[in-house]
Enzyme design. Structure first.
Site, PDB file in Angstrom:
ATOM      1  N   HIS A  43      -5.246 -15.193  97.502  1.00  0.00           N
ATOM      2  CA  HIS A  43      -6.026 -14.383  96.273  1.00  0.00           C
ATOM      3  C   HIS A  43      -6.997 -15.170  96.426  1.00  0.00           C
ATOM      4  O   HIS A  43      -7.560 -16.146  96.902  1.00  0.00           O
ATOM      5  CB  HIS A  43      -5.201 -15.570  95.306  1.00  0.00           C
ATOM      6  CG  HIS A  43      -6.002 -15.382  93.602  1.00  0.00           C
ATOM      7  ND1 HIS A  43      -6.214 -14.128  93.119  1.00  0.00           N
ATOM      8  CD2 HIS A  43      -6.176 -17.055  93.255  1.00  0.00           C
ATOM      9  CE1 HIS A  43      -6.479 -14.662  92.306  1.00  0.00           C
ATOM     10  NE2 HIS A  43      -6.897 -16.385  92.137  1.00  0.00           N
ATOM     11  N   ASN A 100     -13.147 -13.846  90.607  1.00  0.00           N
ATOM     12  CA  ASN A 100     -11.534 -13.866  91.026  1.00  0.00           C
ATOM     13  C   ASN A 100     -10.788 -12.990  89.491  1.00  0.00           C
ATOM     14  O   ASN A 100     -10.930 -12.963  88.250  1.00  0.00           O
ATOM     15  CB  ASN A 100     -11.428 -15.305  89.689  1.00  0.00           C
ATOM     16  CG  ASN A 100      -9.649 -15.798  89.935  1.00  0.00           C
ATOM     17  OD1 ASN A 100      -9.406 -14.591  89.943  1.00  0.00           O
ATOM     18  ND2 ASN A 100      -8.987 -17.058  89.764  1.00  0.00           N
ATOM     19  N   CYS A 138      -2.191 -15.350  87.938  1.00  0.00           N
ATOM     20  CA  CYS A 138      -3.097 -14.795  89.428  1.00  0.00           C
ATOM     21  C   CYS A 138      -2.142 -15.209  90.071  1.00  0.00           C
ATOM     22  O   CYS A 138      -2.248 -14.513  91.418  1.00  0.00           O
ATOM     23  CB  CYS A 138      -4.511 -16.343  89.877  1.00  0.00           C
ATOM     24  SG  CYS A 138      -5.602 -16.665  88.366  1.00  0.00           S
TER      25      CYS A 138
HETATM   26  N1  ACO Z   1     -23.168 -24.512  85.977  1.00  0.00           N
HETATM   27  C1  ACO Z   1     -23.710 -24.685  86.319  1.00  0.00           C
HETATM   28  N2  ACO Z   1     -23.484 -26.031  86.191  1.00  0.00           N
HETATM   29  C2  ACO Z   1     -21.957 -26.373  85.423  1.00  0.00           C
HETATM   30  C3  ACO Z   1     -21.688 -24.952  85.299  1.00  0.00           C
HETATM   31  C4  ACO Z   1     -21.978 -23.589  86.096  1.00  0.00           C
HETATM   32  N3  ACO Z   1     -21.695 -22.647  85.692  1.00  0.00           N
HETATM   33  N4  ACO Z   1     -20.668 -25.457  85.230  1.00  0.00           N
HETATM   34  C5  ACO Z   1     -20.299 -26.925  85.578  1.00  0.00           C
HETATM   35  N5  ACO Z   1     -21.201 -27.063  85.482  1.00  0.00           N
HETATM   36  C6  ACO Z   1     -21.832 -29.211  85.132  1.00  0.00           C
HETATM   37  C7  ACO Z   1     -20.740 -29.427  84.562  1.00  0.00           C
HETATM   38  O1  ACO Z   1     -21.045 -29.462  83.371  1.00  0.00           O
HETATM   39  C8  ACO Z   1     -20.779 -30.890  84.872  1.00  0.00           C
HETATM   40  O2  ACO Z   1     -21.730 -31.518  84.691  1.00  0.00           O
HETATM   41  P1  ACO Z   1     -21.516 -32.928  84.599  1.00  0.00           P
HETATM   42  O3  ACO Z   1     -21.730 -33.738  85.645  1.00  0.00           O
HETATM   43  O4  ACO Z   1     -23.818 -33.284  83.510  1.00  0.00           O
HETATM   44  O5  ACO Z   1     -20.252 -33.273  83.572  1.00  0.00           O
HETATM   45  C9  ACO Z   1     -20.625 -30.251  86.897  1.00  0.00           C
HETATM   46  O6  ACO Z   1     -21.240 -29.217  87.042  1.00  0.00           O
HETATM   47  C10 ACO Z   1     -19.895 -30.356  87.739  1.00  0.00           C
HETATM   48  O7  ACO Z   1     -18.767 -29.707  86.817  1.00  0.00           O
HETATM   49  P2  ACO Z   1     -17.152 -30.051  87.533  1.00  0.00           P
HETATM   50  O8  ACO Z   1     -16.156 -29.324  87.116  1.00  0.00           O
HETATM   51  O9  ACO Z   1     -16.721 -31.439  88.268  1.00  0.00           O
HETATM   52  O10 ACO Z   1     -17.906 -28.763  88.826  1.00  0.00           O
HETATM   53  P3  ACO Z   1     -17.121 -28.512  90.303  1.00  0.00           P
HETATM   54  O11 ACO Z   1     -17.340 -28.712  91.638  1.00  0.00           O
HETATM   55  O12 ACO Z   1     -15.532 -28.928  90.479  1.00  0.00           O
HETATM   56  O13 ACO Z   1     -16.993 -26.949  90.239  1.00  0.00           O
HETATM   57  C11 ACO Z   1     -15.285 -25.912  89.680  1.00  0.00           C
HETATM   58  C12 ACO Z   1     -16.561 -26.121  89.183  1.00  0.00           C
HETATM   59  C13 ACO Z   1     -15.937 -23.981  90.854  1.00  0.00           C
HETATM   60  C14 ACO Z   1     -15.495 -24.376  88.504  1.00  0.00           C
HETATM   61  C15 ACO Z   1     -14.614 -26.089  90.538  1.00  0.00           C
HETATM   62  O14 ACO Z   1     -13.716 -27.413  90.292  1.00  0.00           O
HETATM   63  C16 ACO Z   1     -13.579 -25.013  90.597  1.00  0.00           C
HETATM   64  O15 ACO Z   1     -13.326 -23.685  92.017  1.00  0.00           O
HETATM   65  N6  ACO Z   1     -11.942 -24.723  91.082  1.00  0.00           N
HETATM   66  C17 ACO Z   1     -11.217 -24.924  91.035  1.00  0.00           C
HETATM   67  C18 ACO Z   1     -10.357 -23.213  89.780  1.00  0.00           C
HETATM   68  C19 ACO Z   1     -10.664 -22.502  89.589  1.00  0.00           C
HETATM   69  O16 ACO Z   1     -11.222 -21.908  90.892  1.00  0.00           O
HETATM   70  N7  ACO Z   1      -9.953 -21.377  88.799  1.00  0.00           N
HETATM   71  C20 ACO Z   1      -9.643 -20.051  88.993  1.00  0.00           C
HETATM   72  C21 ACO Z   1      -8.276 -19.668  88.219  1.00  0.00           C
HETATM   73  S1  ACO Z   1      -6.543 -21.145  89.494  1.00  0.00           S
HETATM   74  C22 ACO Z   1      -7.073 -19.761  90.493  1.00  0.00           C
HETATM   75  O17 ACO Z   1      -7.002 -18.612  90.717  1.00  0.00           O
HETATM   76  C23 ACO Z   1      -6.923 -20.702  92.036  1.00  0.00           C
END
Ligand code: ACO
Length: 324
Positions: free
Chosen positions: A251, A281, A112
């Site tokens: 980004h 993204n 990214c």
């Molecule tokens: N829909 C519904 N539920 C979901 C989804 C979805 N799409 N995805 C995950 N869940 C569930 C999980 O299974 C989990 O369930 P559980 O508690 O029963 O196990 C619950 O939601 C919480 O999951 P987390 O992964 O802890 O959710 P979080 O609040 O951290 O959100 C997210 C996830 C949006 C990916 C977040 O961690 C995030 O934004 N991280 C940054 C990652 C990113 O942006 N990466 C891109 C590449 S790097 C970059 O560009 C910077």
């Protein structure tokens, strides 16, 4: 005194994939995606919208804006991790599409952060080769590199491309400075394999397939801290206060990362350009797409101070300052 951006362009595929569309593919909801990421829609490539085709259209738009012909381009740097082939590079396909026969061309992969790193490479090149013109592109079709059954990742990413034409100018405009970092020790928080090895000795027994895998929470934590540090160091070094920044283009990963970053560095929210809600993204393409939109909307005027920053797989991250 540095590499000045003469023109910007971007290209998004025609097909729009909404959160409601995703509800039919994986167990998710519009409400979950919107509240966790800020993303409503993303663009997904169809026929004839390969990574290099999007890149070439974005490039043509940037060339038109810069009033530069294909013959005048000396170097093409393409930041991508989702070209349709490993060899030749995406940049060579773009060179051929444009008919830029005087240019040499190569790809750069910093996930990214690719566009940020490519912009820095272009700036350094132009400081030595001062009579050249270069094309810097960020382009991705991450729809081809996603496990569409994995709700943790498939909701986040989209396709698109953005491009800039640059040349060295002997005035205070252009790239003021960059502050770039990598930490390969954290590779396993965000990664994507290439095709399985055909050499049995190098075969990975646990090869999961050629798609993005991510520990979302960990990435989130590192991303905010890393970008904050890179921005602080850069501004300190340049003796520039955050209040002097006219526009920030981060980004576009997700809205929660951006909001946290914005509050930590103390920049006025209105100075931050955000379009993640429309495109998700788009990895290396996200900054040049946002830059082109901001530019065409008139958000940038001559001599404005522009701050860009990024974070991605590797990990790779950093920030750059440009005088527009
Ligand atoms: N829909 C519904 N539920 C979901 C989804 C979805 N799409 N995805 C995950 N869940 C569930 C999980 O299974 C989990 O369930 P559980 O508690 O029963 O196990 C619950 O939601 C919480 O999951 P987390 O992964 O802890 O959710 P979080 O609040 O951290 O959100 C997210 C996830 C949006 C990916 C977040 O961690 C995030 O934004 N991280 C940054 C990652 C990113 O942006 N990466 C891109 C590449 S790097 C970059 O560009 C910077």
């Amino acid at each position: 005194m540095g590499a000045v951006i003469l023109g910007t362009g971007s290209c998004l595929p025609g097909r729009v994939l909404t959160n409601h569309d995703l509800e039919k593919i994986v167990d998710t909801s519009d409400e979950w995606i919107l509240s966790r990421t800020g993303i409503s829609t993303r663009r997904i490539s169809g026929k004839d919208e390969e990574t290099f085709k999007l890149a070439s259209t974005a490039a043509r738009r940037a060339m038109e804006a810069a009033d530069v012909t294909a013959d005048e381009i000396d170097l093409i740097i393409v930041a991508t991790m989702s070209s349709h082939m490993l060899m030749p590079s995406c940049a060579c396909f773009v060179q051929n599409e444009l008919g830029a026969k005087n240019a040499f061309a190569y790809d750069l992969n910093a996930a990214c952060s690719g566009f940020l790193f490519a912009l820095d490479s272009g700036d350094k090149y132009l400081r030595v080769e001062r009579d050249k013109k270069i094309l810097v592109i960020g382009t991705e079709t991450l729809s081809s590199r996603i496990n569409w059954q994995d709700r943790n990742t498939c909701i986040l990413f989209g396709d698109g491309a953005g491009a800039v034409i640059m040349e060295y100018q002997d005035d205070p405009r252009g790239v003021v400075g960059s502050n770039l970092f990598s930490d390969g020790s954290l590779w396993n928080l965000l990664y994507m394999h290439t095709a399985p090895s055909l050499n049995p000795e190098l075969e990975q027994s646990d090869h999961p397939g050629t798609h993005i895998l991510m520990e979302g929470r960990e990435v989130f934590k590192y991303a905010v801290k890393a970008m904050e540090g890179a921005i602080h160091d850069l501004l300190d070094r340049q003796k520039i206060e955050i209040s002097s920044i006219d526009l920030m283009i981060p980004h576009q990963a997700n809205i929660r990362i951006l909001k946290k970053l914005v509050s930590r560095i103390g920049i006025d929210q209105e100075k931050v350009f955000i379009n993640v809600q429309k495109y998700g993204n788009t990895s290396a393409a996200s900054i040049p797409i946002a830059l082109d939109e901001a530019n065409r909307e008139g958000r940038l005027t001559r001599d404005n101070l522009l701050l860009i920053c990024s974070f991605g797989g590797g990990f790779t991250w950093g920030a750059s300052l440009l005088r527009w």
